[in-house]
Motif scaffolding. Structure first.
Motif, PDB file in Angstrom:
ATOM      1  N   TYR A   1     -53.394   0.529   6.093  1.00 19.57           N
ATOM      2  CA  TYR A   1     -53.616   1.679   6.969  1.00 19.57           C
ATOM      3  C   TYR A   1     -52.416   1.878   7.885  1.00 19.57           C
ATOM      4  O   TYR A   1     -51.572   0.993   8.038  1.00 19.57           O
ATOM      5  N   ARG A   2     -52.352   3.067   8.446  1.00 20.29           N
ATOM      6  CA  ARG A   2     -51.315   3.406   9.421  1.00 20.29           C
ATOM      7  C   ARG A   2     -51.871   4.440  10.383  1.00 20.29           C
ATOM      8  O   ARG A   2     -52.863   5.110  10.089  1.00 20.29           O
ATOM      9  N   ARG A   3     -51.256   4.544  11.513  1.00 17.00           N
ATOM     10  CA  ARG A   3     -51.592   5.597  12.476  1.00 17.00           C
ATOM     11  C   ARG A   3     -50.584   6.713  12.301  1.00 17.00           C
ATOM     12  O   ARG A   3     -49.424   6.477  12.013  1.00 17.00           O
ATOM     13  N   TRP A   4     -51.035   7.936  12.484  1.00 16.52           N
ATOM     14  CA  TRP A   4     -50.119   9.055  12.356  1.00 16.52           C
ATOM     15  C   TRP A   4     -50.254   9.982  13.544  1.00 16.52           C
ATOM     16  O   TRP A   4     -51.250   9.967  14.248  1.00 16.52           O
ATOM     17  N   GLY A   5     -49.195  10.750  13.768  1.00 15.49           N
ATOM     18  CA  GLY A   5     -49.167  11.672  14.899  1.00 15.49           C
ATOM     19  C   GLY A   5     -48.348  11.099  16.042  1.00 15.49           C
ATOM     20  O   GLY A   5     -47.998   9.921  16.057  1.00 15.49           O
ATOM     21  N   CYS A   6     -48.050  11.923  16.985  1.00 15.11           N
ATOM     22  CA  CYS A   6     -47.253  11.520  18.150  1.00 15.11           C
ATOM     23  C   CYS A   6     -48.189  11.144  19.293  1.00 15.11           C
ATOM     24  O   CYS A   6     -48.270  11.840  20.302  1.00 15.11           O
ATOM     25  N   THR A   7     -48.917  10.056  19.115  1.00 14.33           N
ATOM     26  CA  THR A   7     -49.915   9.688  20.120  1.00 14.33           C
ATOM     27  C   THR A   7     -49.727   8.261  20.612  1.00 14.33           C
ATOM     28  O   THR A   7     -50.672   7.618  21.042  1.00 14.33           O
ATOM     29  N   GLN A   8     -48.523   7.733  20.526  1.00  8.15           N
ATOM     30  CA  GLN A   8     -48.176   6.404  21.028  1.00  8.15           C
ATOM     31  C   GLN A   8     -49.132   5.322  20.509  1.00  8.15           C
ATOM     32  O   GLN A   8     -49.696   4.540  21.273  1.00  8.15           O
ATOM     33  N   GLY A   9     -49.326   5.293  19.202  1.00  8.90           N
ATOM     34  CA  GLY A   9     -50.134   4.253  18.582  1.00  8.90           C
ATOM     35  C   GLY A   9     -51.631   4.430  18.669  1.00  8.90           C
ATOM     36  O   GLY A   9     -52.382   3.524  18.337  1.00  8.90           O
ATOM     37  N   ARG A  10     -52.091   5.583  19.137  1.00 12.65           N
ATOM     38  CA  ARG A  10     -53.531   5.798  19.235  1.00 12.65           C
ATOM     39  C   ARG A  10     -53.994   6.973  18.379  1.00 12.65           C
ATOM     40  O   ARG A  10     -55.079   7.488  18.559  1.00 12.65           O
ATOM     41  N   GLY A  11     -53.153   7.373  17.441  1.00 10.69           N
ATOM     42  CA  GLY A  11     -53.484   8.502  16.574  1.00 10.69           C
ATOM     43  C   GLY A  11     -54.521   8.127  15.526  1.00 10.69           C
ATOM     44  O   GLY A  11     -54.880   6.957  15.368  1.00 10.69           O
ATOM     45  N   PRO A  12     -54.990   9.110  14.796  1.00  5.15           N
ATOM     46  CA  PRO A  12     -55.974   8.843  13.748  1.00  5.15           C
ATOM     47  C   PRO A  12     -55.380   7.948  12.661  1.00  5.15           C
ATOM     48  O   PRO A  12     -54.175   7.945  12.430  1.00  5.15           O
ATOM     49  N   LEU A  13     -56.249   7.207  12.010  1.00  6.90           N
ATOM     50  CA  LEU A  13     -55.807   6.319  10.946  1.00  6.90           C
ATOM     51  C   LEU A  13     -55.719   7.059   9.618  1.00  6.90           C
ATOM     52  O   LEU A  13     -56.502   7.968   9.353  1.00  6.90           O
ATOM     53  N   GLN A  14     -54.770   6.637   8.814  1.00  9.53           N
ATOM     54  CA  GLN A  14     -54.680   7.055   7.421  1.00  9.53           C
ATOM     55  C   GLN A  14     -54.739   5.776   6.599  1.00  9.53           C
ATOM     56  O   GLN A  14     -54.243   4.729   7.012  1.00  9.53           O
ATOM     57  N   TRP A  15     -55.335   5.877   5.422  1.00  7.20           N
ATOM     58  CA  TRP A  15     -55.572   4.706   4.586  1.00  7.20           C
ATOM     59  C   TRP A  15     -54.851   4.831   3.266  1.00  7.20           C
ATOM     60  O   TRP A  15     -54.854   5.887   2.644  1.00  7.20           O
ATOM     61  N   HIS A  16     -54.239   3.715   2.824  1.00  8.45           N
ATOM     62  CA  HIS A  16     -53.628   3.653   1.496  1.00  8.45           C
ATOM     63  C   HIS A  16     -54.746   3.225   0.555  1.00  8.45           C
ATOM     64  O   HIS A  16     -55.117   2.055   0.485  1.00  8.45           O
ATOM     65  N   LEU A  17     -55.295   4.181  -0.135  1.00  8.27           N
ATOM     66  CA  LEU A  17     -56.515   3.978  -0.906  1.00  8.27           C
ATOM     67  C   LEU A  17     -56.367   2.902  -1.984  1.00  8.27           C
ATOM     68  O   LEU A  17     -57.225   2.035  -2.131  1.00  8.27           O
TER      69      LEU A  17
END
Length: 103
Positions: free
Chosen positions: A70-86
């Motif tokens: 998984y990773r976080r995305w967006g410009c939210t300083q590490g608190r953005g929504p998660l994305q998953w490598h399925l």
């Protein structure tokens, strides 16, 4: 060029008729689609057949790791929504569940 399509070419049969007439039309049946590698939490839950809470617990317990699963995305300083490598998440969960099931 500059002409309107005849009425018989408008509608659901237009792609087939245009191809038969030698025209070029990009539609979903002939256009190759690129599968996304990173998906949203909702999409991951649906594909993996588990709840958000189960996915969260696997992440918090270290079964799923950042960068690989998984990773976080967006410009939210590490608190953005998660994305998953399925693909990675599914392979790890499958292996993990087999090792942790009671015999």
């Amino acid at each position: 060029p500059g002409q309107e399509l005849p009425p018989q070419l408008v509608g659901r049969h237009a792609p087939a008729l245009l191809r038969a007439a030698g025209g070029i039309l990009m539609d979903s049946a002939t256009t190759p689609t690129r599968q996304r590698v990173w998906v949203t939490t909702a999409e991951a839950c649906a594909a993996l057949g588990m709840s958000r809470e189960t996915l969260r617990q696997l992440r918090l317990r270290g079964v799923l790791t950042p960068g690989k699963h998984y990773r976080r995305w967006g410009c939210t300083q590490g608190r953005g929504p998660l994305q998953w490598h399925l693909e990675n998440a599914e392979a790890t969960i499958t292996g993990w569940s087999r090792r942790n099931l009671p015999m």
